[in-house]
Design a protein around this motif. Structure first.
Motif, PDB file in Angstrom:
ATOM      1  N   THR A 209      32.898-101.683 -18.419  1.00  0.00           N
ATOM      2  CA  THR A 209      32.507-103.003 -17.934  1.00  0.00           C
ATOM      3  C   THR A 209      33.477-103.496 -16.764  1.00  0.00           C
ATOM      4  OG1 THR A 209      33.614-104.086 -19.842  1.00  0.00           O
ATOM      5  CG2 THR A 209      31.002-103.895 -20.128  1.00  0.00           C
TER       6      THR A 209
ATOM      7  N   GLY B 107      30.496-110.953 -21.722  1.00  0.00           N
ATOM      8  CA  GLY B 107      30.188-110.094 -20.863  1.00  0.00           C
ATOM      9  C   GLY B 107      29.014-110.718 -20.121  1.00  0.00           C
TER      10      GLY B 107
ATOM     11  N   GLN C  33      25.916-104.390 -17.063  1.00  0.00           N
ATOM     12  CA  GLN C  33      26.918-105.023 -17.929  1.00  0.00           C
ATOM     13  C   GLN C  33      28.285-105.032 -17.369  1.00  0.00           C
ATOM     14  OE1 GLN C  33      25.507-106.605 -20.632  1.00  0.00           O
ATOM     15  NE2 GLN C  33      27.247-107.959 -21.090  1.00  0.00           N
ATOM     16  N   THR C  34      28.653-106.284 -17.096  1.00  0.00           N
ATOM     17  CA  THR C  34      30.242-106.364 -16.508  1.00  0.00           C
ATOM     18  C   THR C  34      31.018-107.387 -17.270  1.00  0.00           C
ATOM     19  OG1 THR C  34      29.616-108.538 -15.147  1.00  0.00           O
ATOM     20  CG2 THR C  34      29.148-106.059 -14.126  1.00  0.00           C
TER      21      THR C  34
END
Length: 518
Positions: A193, A298, A305-306
């Protein structure tokens, strides 16, 4: 006298306000967002200057909140061709960069990546050293083929030395002007991520240059030549154009954040829920000690997705331009589609043929807008059902964002707030203000410069007080780099999260600070 100009560009409207040194609102306007963005900003500046009757040279600060970075990722437009260096071979070879990314987004940024030797263990020990010859070969092969570089190391949050070493060699081979994003300065602990956030940051380098040029150019055309220029971050603070060029991803989510900060200013509240109703969506955020509550999970951006910092915002497809439909079984639904900035052409009350949430408010006499007579064609039973559905949707969203069963204060802002009528369940008091329609631009104008630093410390070897002091010093340095006045910074939040199973009482320390503009 010095004045501040704040502008917020949303998907439907571009808002502008001018405040004096005492943060008193001198003038405000709401205009339609244009496709090229710059002309919409220019129009908003033209109108707000005309209302204020100020000399453009009296504007000494100019702030911009924009959704351009978000839109570029979602629409896959204008992103840079980038290369990704991951320091983690062979330990991380099983899951390469761009895993689970949408194919069209990968193609829009070239998809080039290379796994090279390097990285650290969770306890700070080396996985392998960086192989300079291997690294130089990769970078030489990419000469003239990439516009930006993302560097990601395993557990670089614990030690960023290898990433900085790669950056030095990259500048040597690719030139001093190539933008380089280091993951240690962008994301949190998780490798994938954090890597995703770093890649997106690299891909946005061209977008942020265009935004900065467009805003600067619009100001110059209006004769605003002495103003210091800032962009809004997604934590409710500001950053200089130079800092934004390094971290364009921090502009994502700045729109809702500006509304929360503007709402706090208007209601003189430091803790409350904020409901911002625009033309297309309703955004609900939480005001904690005067700043937006940060999301603990997240965040997905454009299907990726980060784990970089983002405000805790719940968005629903309900706004002033949301389309109202009655179905065969008699039920009524609203949105999520909206007429957006075309509301003055398509809504019934403006002579159009589309029933919107705004038309419902006009039909039931909640607001006098457009030509109310035109809304008489809307069946009253339909209008009542639609009004009840609007209320239900908002109450459900409010309940999801509350942290307890107790009623809470709610600050209602946004141009679409006219669709709300009566009390909302779960709230103790609803605060409104005549300037609530431009709360987002107000939030941009009153913001301070922010800095945040996050690092892993092993309390078994580093004293806790010294660790927090170190993180605080580095956060303050970041705020000063972003444009804060030295000596004006103050800590607004310190977060400590122990890492289970990590040796030496390993703890993630995160410090947020704010400071006054230079």
């Amino acid at each position: 006298m010095n004045y501040c100009l704040g502008i917020d560009v949303g998907g439907t409207n571009t808002d502008a306000v001018i405040l004096d040194k005492q943060q008193t609102i001198i003038a405000s306007v709401k205009t339609h967002t244009t496709k090229d963005i710059e002309s919409g900003i220019y129009d908003a500046i033209t109108k707000v200057l005309k209302i204020s009757q100020l000399n453009p040279e009296d504007i000494h600060l100019a702030m911009l909140g924009t959704t351009q970075a978000t839109n570029a990722i979602v629409e896959r437009k204008g992103l840079a061709e980038i290369g990704v260096i991951r320091l983690g071979f062979p330990a991380t070879a099983a899951i390469p960069p761009y895993s689970e990314w949408p194919n069209d987004l990968v193609k829009s940024m070239s998809g080039k990546y290379s796994l090279v030797h390097g990285g650290y263990e969770y306890d700070g020990q080396l996985i392998t050293s960086v192989d300079d010859q291997e690294l130089r070969q990769v970078l030489t092969d990419w000469q003239g083929k990439i516009e930006s570089l993302a560097v990601v190391g395993v557990f670089s949050a614990l030690n960023k030395n290898q990433e900085e070493h790669v950056a030095e060699i990259a500048h040597e081979i690719l030139g001093d002007n190539i933008p380089i994003s280091l993951s240690a300065a962008i994301g949190s602990i998780g490798l994938i991520t954090r890597e995703n956030a770093t890649i997106l940051n690299s891909g946005l380098c061209r977008i942020i240059q265009r935004v900065a040029y467009g805003f600067s150019n619009a100001l110059l055309k209006q004769g605003i030549v002495q103003a210091d220029i800032y962009l809004c971050q997604n934590d409710g603070t500001l950053m200089s154009l130079d800092f934004a060029a390094q971290y364009p991803i921090l502009t994502i989510g700045s729109g809702p954040t500006n509304s929360i900060r503007g709402a706090a200013y208007l209601a003189k509240k430091r803790d409350a829920l904020v409901l911002d109703i625009g033309g297309t969506t309703s955004d609900i955020g939480v005001l904690v000690n005067g700043f937006p509550r940060e999301s603990s999970k997240g965040v997905e951006v454009g299907g990726v997705q980060t784990n970089f910092r983002m405000p805790d915002i719940l968005s629903i497809g309900l706004g002033g331009g949301s389309i109202v439909r009655q179905h065969d079984d008699g039920t009524v639904t609203i949105g999520p589609d909206s007429v957006g900035y075309q509301i003055t052409d398509k809504a019934i009350c403006f002579g159009g043929d589309v029933v919107t949430a705004t038309d419902i408010a006009v039909r039931l006499g909640y607001v006098d807008l457009g030509n109310p007579v035109l809304t008489k064609k809307i069946d009253e039973n339909l209008a009542q059902k639609a009004s009840a559905e609007i209320k239900r949707m908002l109450e459900t969203a409010i309940d999801k964002m509350k942290s307890s069963a107790d009623d809470v204060d709610l600050i209602l802002v946004g141009g679409g707030r006219i669709i709300v009528h009566g009390e909302l369940a779960g709230t103790s008091h609803v605060f409104t203000d005549p300037n609530g329609g431009v709360a987002n631009a107000i939030g941009a104008t009153i913001a301070q410069v922010g800095g945040q630093y996050e690092k892993l410390y092993q309390y078994a070897t580093v004293d806790r007080t010294k660790a927090i002091s170190d993180a605080t010093m580095l956060a303050k340095q970041q705020a000063i780099t972003a444009g804060a006045k030295g000596g004006s910074t103050e800590v607004v939040d310190v977060e400590e999260i122990p890492l289970a199973y990590a040796p030496g009482n390993t703890t993630r320390v995160k410090v947020r600070v704010v400071g006054d503009l230079v």
